[in-house]
Scaffold this motif. Structure first.
Motif, PDB file in Angstrom:
ATOM      1  N   ASP A   1      -5.313  -7.537   4.252  1.00 54.76           N
ATOM      2  CA  ASP A   1      -4.933  -8.812   3.534  1.00 54.76           C
ATOM      3  C   ASP A   1      -6.259  -9.466   2.739  1.00 54.76           C
ATOM      4  OD1 ASP A   1      -2.396  -8.227   4.524  1.00 54.76           O
ATOM      5  OD2 ASP A   1      -2.259  -9.894   5.839  1.00 54.76           O
ATOM      6  N   GLY A   2      -6.010 -10.056   1.453  1.00 60.32           N
ATOM      7  CA  GLY A   2      -6.951 -10.788   1.068  1.00 60.32           C
ATOM      8  C   GLY A   2      -7.683  -9.995  -0.099  1.00 60.32           C
TER       9      GLY A   2
ATOM     10  N   GLN B   1      -3.877  -9.615  -5.664  1.00 57.93           N
ATOM     11  CA  GLN B   1      -4.365  -9.861  -4.117  1.00 57.93           C
ATOM     12  C   GLN B   1      -3.283  -9.542  -3.141  1.00 57.93           C
ATOM     13  OE1 GLN B   1      -4.866 -14.312  -3.074  1.00 57.93           O
ATOM     14  NE2 GLN B   1      -6.797 -13.519  -2.286  1.00 57.93           N
TER      15      GLN B   1
ATOM     16  N   ASN C   1      -1.133 -10.092   0.182  1.00 59.83           N
ATOM     17  CA  ASN C   1      -0.647 -11.141   0.984  1.00 59.83           C
ATOM     18  C   ASN C   1       0.261 -10.873   1.913  1.00 59.83           C
ATOM     19  OD1 ASN C   1      -0.605 -13.761   1.950  1.00 59.83           O
ATOM     20  ND2 ASN C   1      -0.124 -14.727   0.220  1.00 59.83           N
TER      21      ASN C   1
ATOM     22  N   TRP D   1       2.092  -8.553  -2.891  1.00 60.55           N
ATOM     23  CA  TRP D   1       0.830  -8.634  -3.605  1.00 60.55           C
ATOM     24  C   TRP D   1       1.173  -9.832  -4.486  1.00 60.55           C
ATOM     25  CZ3 TRP D   1      -3.604  -5.621  -3.657  1.00 60.55           C
ATOM     26  CH2 TRP D   1      -3.891  -4.647  -2.599  1.00 60.55           C
ATOM     27  N   GLU D   2       0.127 -10.819  -4.687  1.00 62.48           N
ATOM     28  CA  GLU D   2       0.355 -11.609  -5.662  1.00 62.48           C
ATOM     29  C   GLU D   2      -0.407 -11.621  -6.800  1.00 62.48           C
ATOM     30  OE1 GLU D   2       1.501 -15.550  -2.954  1.00 62.48           O
ATOM     31  OE2 GLU D   2      -0.758 -14.937  -3.061  1.00 62.48           O
TER      32      GLU D   2
ATOM     33  N   LEU E   1      -7.849 -15.865   1.118  1.00 62.83           N
ATOM     34  CA  LEU E   1      -6.655 -16.251   1.807  1.00 62.83           C
ATOM     35  C   LEU E   1      -7.261 -17.499   2.900  1.00 62.83           C
ATOM     36  CD1 LEU E   1      -4.730 -13.160   2.527  1.00 62.83           C
ATOM     37  CD2 LEU E   1      -4.250 -14.905   0.828  1.00 62.83           C
TER      38      LEU E   1
ATOM     39  N   SER F   1       4.744 -12.545  -8.183  1.00 61.57           N
ATOM     40  CA  SER F   1       4.418 -11.642  -6.808  1.00 61.57           C
ATOM     41  C   SER F   1       5.394 -10.500  -6.912  1.00 61.57           C
ATOM     42  CB  SER F   1       4.477 -12.535  -5.564  1.00 61.57           C
ATOM     43  OG  SER F   1       5.849 -13.059  -5.237  1.00 61.57           O
TER      44      SER F   1
END
Length: 421
Positions: A180-181, A205, A207, A212-213, A222, A235
């Protein structure tokens, strides 16, 4: 009068025809796309002195007695064998490797040729050496080929207009085992409303397990509570199989920032303002499985481009290359095939036309039951000089032999005349 004299005369006439054909072959030994001819003979009618008789109980059968009355021409064939291709390096020199003929047109009349030395006239129309227009299938903007053939023109002054970017396709993979991140970025070129090419960067990114964003500027880590951290413009979510959920496959009207920096003549940016644009996104070809992250961002649109060059591919496609890097296809050359190519009629100028025995032209594109097109090459004549000179010797000796028949018959007639003395 002696029959042998007239047999000799028929032989002389036929061998003279053979020499004429050989002479034409030799004269065209360096003619591109030329197909040689040959002469075959057959015996003429035979005079029956007595017919055959069948066998009886007391006597065997007998064969018929016939006297030949010379020879006649059976055929004058055109030999359509493939000849070697000579490399020229010129884009408009085309050769066909395999069966088929280029289609050219004058008025409403179609002709066919293996000589592919083509040119552009003052209107940009593709023509052969005699000005006959080369026929092709036109290709529209959607890449669809027309059903009928027609003239094809290449406008060397053509300008491809700018098209504003409206849609971005995202394909490839986002690694499901990324922590994550994790941030992955892709830079792209988009075309604004003024036709200028601008730069934009898309950041992915992770998340969560399946989310994913997407950002248009570098995202914060994050957990960062900074009030100025950028917000995602959208997203995407994935199911347990790594496939994007249906609701996220296409997203319309996403607003992103692009750099609209203007440059002066010294290539120094004098204004780096940011403009917002609304774009549609297509994520239908994006996955999330284990492995490498290979997401690829592909925007549509293009800036203005001028025609720089063009080339012809192995299937006859006429590809035009513009200064903005785009390649479009104007058309695809037509290639004709015949049930009986030997039945084609030579019409001069390296062209053939249909005859009642050649069959109707079956016209399509190269490679579909036809030969392929070799750009930058020309097919040479299929005349073999060693073979032609050998045939010339044979014809010459045959001519001499038939002449001897006539002189011998004349001597016999002279003896008959002298019997009265």
């Amino acid at each position: 009068m002696l029959r042998s004299m007239y047999s000799g005369i028929s032989g002389l006439k036929n061998l003279q025809t053979k020499l004429d054909v050989i002479g034409n072959n030799v004269a065209n030994v360096n003619t591109y796309g030329f197909k040689k001819s040959r002469v075959t003979f057959s015996d003429a009618m035979n005079q029956t002195v007595s017919g055959a008789s069948a066998a009886t109980a007391n006597k065997g059968g007998t064969n018929s007695k016939q006297i030949g009355l010379g020879s006649t021409i059976a055929t004058i064939d055109t030999i359509h064998t493939q000849s070697s291709l000579q490399t020229t390096g010129r884009d408009l020199d085309l050769g066909i490797s395999g069966d088929g003929y280029f289609v050219v047109k004058q008025g409403d009349s179609l002709s066919y040729t293996r000589a592919g030395n083509f040119y552009l006239d003052d209107n940009g129309t593709l023509v052969n050496a005699n000005g006959l227009k080369v026929q092709a299938y036109k290709i529209d903007e959607n890449g669809k080929r027309s059903k009928t053939i027609g003239d094809v023109a290449v406008n060397v002054n053509a300008i491809l207009p700018a098209i504003t970017t409206a849609k971005i396709s995202v394909s490839g993979n986002l690694a499901s085992d990324a922590i994550d991140g994790t941030v992955f970025s892709q830079q792209m070129k988009v075309v604004d409303e003024k036709g200028k090419e601008q730069t934009a960067t898309i950041y992915f990114q992770k998340n969560g397990d399946d989310k994913w964003e997407l950002f248009d500027e570098e995202p914060a880590a994050l957990g960062d509570t900074s009030a100025t951290k950028p917000k995602p413009f959208t997203s995407v979510n994935f199911d347990g199989n790594g496939q994007i959920v249906a609701a996220d496959k296409t997203q319309t009207g996403q607003t992103i920032n692009i750099s609209s920096g203007n440059e002066d003549d010294s290539d120094t940016a004098v204004d780096e303002s940011v403009q917002k644009v609304n774009l549609d996104f297509d994520f239908s070809n994006l996955t999330q499985v284990k492995g490498s992250t290979t997401a690829l961002v592909n925007p549509d649109g293009n800036k203005e481009g001028k025609l720089e060059s063009f080339n012809i591919g192995s299937s006859g496609e006429i590809n035009v290359v513009y200064s903005n890097g785009l390649i479009t296809t104007l058309g695809q050359l037509a290639v004709a095939k015949f049930s009986n190519a030997s039945g084609l009629t030579k019409t001069g100028g390296n062209t053939f036309q249909e005859s009642i025995n050649s069959g109707t032209a079956n016209i399509n594109i190269a490679g579909e039951g036809r030969g392929v097109i070799a750009s930058g090459s020309l097919e040479m004549s299929n005349v073999d000089l060693s073979e032609e000179f050998t045939e010339m010797i044979v014809a010459q000796r045959g001519f001499q032999s038939n002449s001897r028949i006539i002189t011998t018959s004349d001597e016999i007639l002279q003896e008959l005349v002298n019997l009265k003395r």
